[in-house]
Write an enzyme that holds these catalytic residues in place. Structure first.
Site, PDB file in Angstrom:
ATOM      1  N   LYS A  54     -16.767 -45.032 -28.254  1.00 28.06           N
ATOM      2  CA  LYS A  54     -15.620 -45.258 -29.137  1.00 28.06           C
ATOM      3  C   LYS A  54     -15.419 -44.125 -30.141  1.00 28.06           C
ATOM      4  O   LYS A  54     -14.291 -43.881 -30.568  1.00 28.06           O
ATOM      5  CB  LYS A  54     -15.735 -46.603 -29.836  1.00 28.06           C
ATOM      6  N   LYS A 103     -10.565 -54.574 -14.723  1.00 25.88           N
ATOM      7  CA  LYS A 103     -11.114 -55.764 -15.374  1.00 25.88           C
ATOM      8  C   LYS A 103     -10.063 -56.387 -16.301  1.00 25.88           C
ATOM      9  O   LYS A 103      -9.358 -55.662 -17.003  1.00 25.88           O
ATOM     10  CB  LYS A 103     -12.330 -55.293 -16.184  1.00 25.88           C
ATOM     11  N   LYS A 156      -7.151 -57.697 -22.710  1.00 28.29           N
ATOM     12  CA  LYS A 156      -5.926 -57.639 -23.508  1.00 28.29           C
ATOM     13  C   LYS A 156      -5.507 -56.205 -23.772  1.00 28.29           C
ATOM     14  O   LYS A 156      -4.322 -55.902 -23.847  1.00 28.29           O
ATOM     15  CB  LYS A 156      -6.142 -58.348 -24.843  1.00 28.29           C
TER      16      LYS A 156
END
Ligand code: TRP
Length: 333
Positions: free
Chosen positions: A118, A196, A199
Site C-alpha cells: 500500500k 476476486k 468493492k
C-alpha cells in the site's frame, strides 16, 4: 459464558453493505462458530482502522457502521450470543496499542506485506498506517483471544501478533496466550470481471441488493471467452458464472456442466446467468427484508452496539489491569 470456553475475536472494517464474497468467505463461518456454542466471541467493527486510509473522508463511517451491523445480524449473528461492538467504544484498544508500540521494532511493521504494497500503490506514509497491524494486535490480545477467524490474507498480521505476544510475555511475564488463526475453507467468489469479488473493483453483488440490481450485475458477468456460440464447448473450470452456480445451484450443476461442455444448443451462457440471478435473489430475499427492517430502527442498532461494547469493555479492562500491573504502571501500584 463460562471460563472454559475459548475466546475468539474477529474484526471487520466498516465497509458498508457486505457482498457475497464477505458472506461466503467469512460471515457464514462466524455464524457457524457462534452456533456451535463452543466459544465466547467478540466481533469488532474497526472504525479506527478505517481512519488509517480514509482519514480525509470520515463522513460516511457512521452510516457504514449501521449498514454492516444490520448485515451481520440479518445474516444470523445474534447479539445475545456474541458481543458485536465498535472499536472506538472500547478505548482500552488504544491504550494497549500505545504500550505495545514501546516494544515493537519498526522493521517488524515495515515488513508486513500489505504495508509495503500500500505504500507503493497508495502512497500511504502515516505513522497510523504503519501501526495498522499493531492496532490489530491490540484488538485481538486485549480479549486474550485463543483464536481469530480470518481469511488467508490476514495470516501475516496474525504472525506479527504472535511475535509481539512472545516478546511481551518474555519481557513482562505471561499475560497473553498466542492466538491462532481459524481458517475457513472459503470457496473462491469471483466478481463480474472474474477478479476476486471486491468493492474496490466495483465487480460485486451485495447480499442486500434489490433484485433488479442483482440481475443487472449477474448479466454483466464474464463467462468463458472461448465459448462464442451456444454450440461451442465451454470451459466450466475457468468460468466465473459456473463458479457461482456451484454454490447457488448445486442441484443443477451436473447438468449445466455437461450441457456447457458438450455445447448443447438448448443451454447457453444467458440461461446460466438467468438461473444464477434467480437463485441469488431467492436465497437473499429474506435476508434483504430483515436488514431493511433492522435499518428502520437505528436506536435499536445503537443499543445493540452499546451493549456489545459494555461486555467487551469488561474483558478488555480486565486485561489492561493485568498489563498495567505487569508493566508496573503507576495506577496499579
Ligand atoms: N485487518 C482486518 C481486515 O482487513 C481487519 C481487522 C482489524 C481484524 N482488526 C482485526 C481482523 C482483528 C481480525 C482481528 O479484514
Amino acid at each position: 459464558m463460562t471460563d472454559k470456553k475459548k475466546v475468539l475475536l474477529s474484526g471487520m472494517q466498516p465497509t458498508g453493505m457486505l457482498h457475497l464474497g464477505n458472506y461466503e468467505g467469512a460471515l457464514k463461518n462466524w455464524v457457524d462458530l457462534q452456533n456451535s456454542g463452543k466459544y465466547e466471541i467478540y466481533f469488532c467493527i474497526v472504525d479506527w482502522h478505517a481512519l488509517t486510509t480514509a482519514y480525509e473522508n470520515t463522513a460516511d463511517i457512521v452510516e457504514r457502521i449501521y449498514q454492516i451491523t444490520a448485515d451481520y445480524i440479518a445474516a444470523g449473528l445474534d447479539p445475545e450470543k456474541v458481543a458485536i461492538f465498535v472499536q472506538s467504544d472500547v478505548k482500552q484498544h488504544a491504550e494497549l496499542q500505545l504500550l505495545l508500540s514501546m516494544i515493537t521494532p519498526i522493521p517488524w511493521l515495515e515488513r508486513v506485506p500489505s504495508y509495503k504494497e500500500k505504500v507503493e500503490t497508495l502512497g500511504l506514509d502515516s505513522y497510523g498506517f504503519l501501526g495498522y497491524p499493531l492496532l490489530q494486535t491490540a484488538d485481538i490480545i486485549i480479549y486474550r483471544a485463543d483464536g481469530v477467524p480470518v481469511g488467508k490474507d490476514q495470516l501475516p498480521h496474525l504472525e506479527l501478533t504472535r511475535e509481539i505476544v512472545r516478546r511481551f510475555n518474555y519481557i513482562y511475564g505471561d499475560v497473553f496466550p498466542e492466538p491462532e488463526a481459524l481458517l475457513s475453507d472459503a470457496p473462491y467468489i469471483p466478481g463480474a470481471d472474474r477478479r476476486k469479488m471486491s468493492k474496490s473493483y466495483d465487480n460485486h453483488i451485495c447480499m442486500g441488493d434489490p433484485p433488479d440490481k442483482i440481475k443487472k450485475r449477474v448479466m454483466s458477468y464474464y463467462t468463458d471467452e472461448t465459448k462464442i456460440h451456444r454450440g461451442d464447448s465451454g470451459h466450466t473450470d475457468t468460468c466465473p458464472v459456473f463458479a457461482l452456480l456451484k454454490i447457488y445451484a448445486p442441484d443443477e450443476i451436473d447438468k449445466i456442466k455437461s450441457d456447457c461442455e458438450s455445447g448443447n444448443t438448448e443451454w447457453g451462457c444467458v440461461k446460466c446467468k438467468k438461473l444464477l440471478a434467480d437463485r441469488i435473489i431467492e436465497k437473499f430475499t429474506p435476508f434483504r427484508e430483515k436488514r431493511e427492517q433492522l435499518l428502520t430502527d437505528r436506536e435499536k442498532l445503537r443499543k445493540i452496539l452499546a451493549d456489545g461494547a459494555e461486555r467487551a469493555r469488561i474483558r478488555a479492562e480486565e486485561t489492561m489491569k493485568l498489563v498495567r500491573k505487569a508493566l508496573k504502571m503507576w495506577s496499579e501500584q
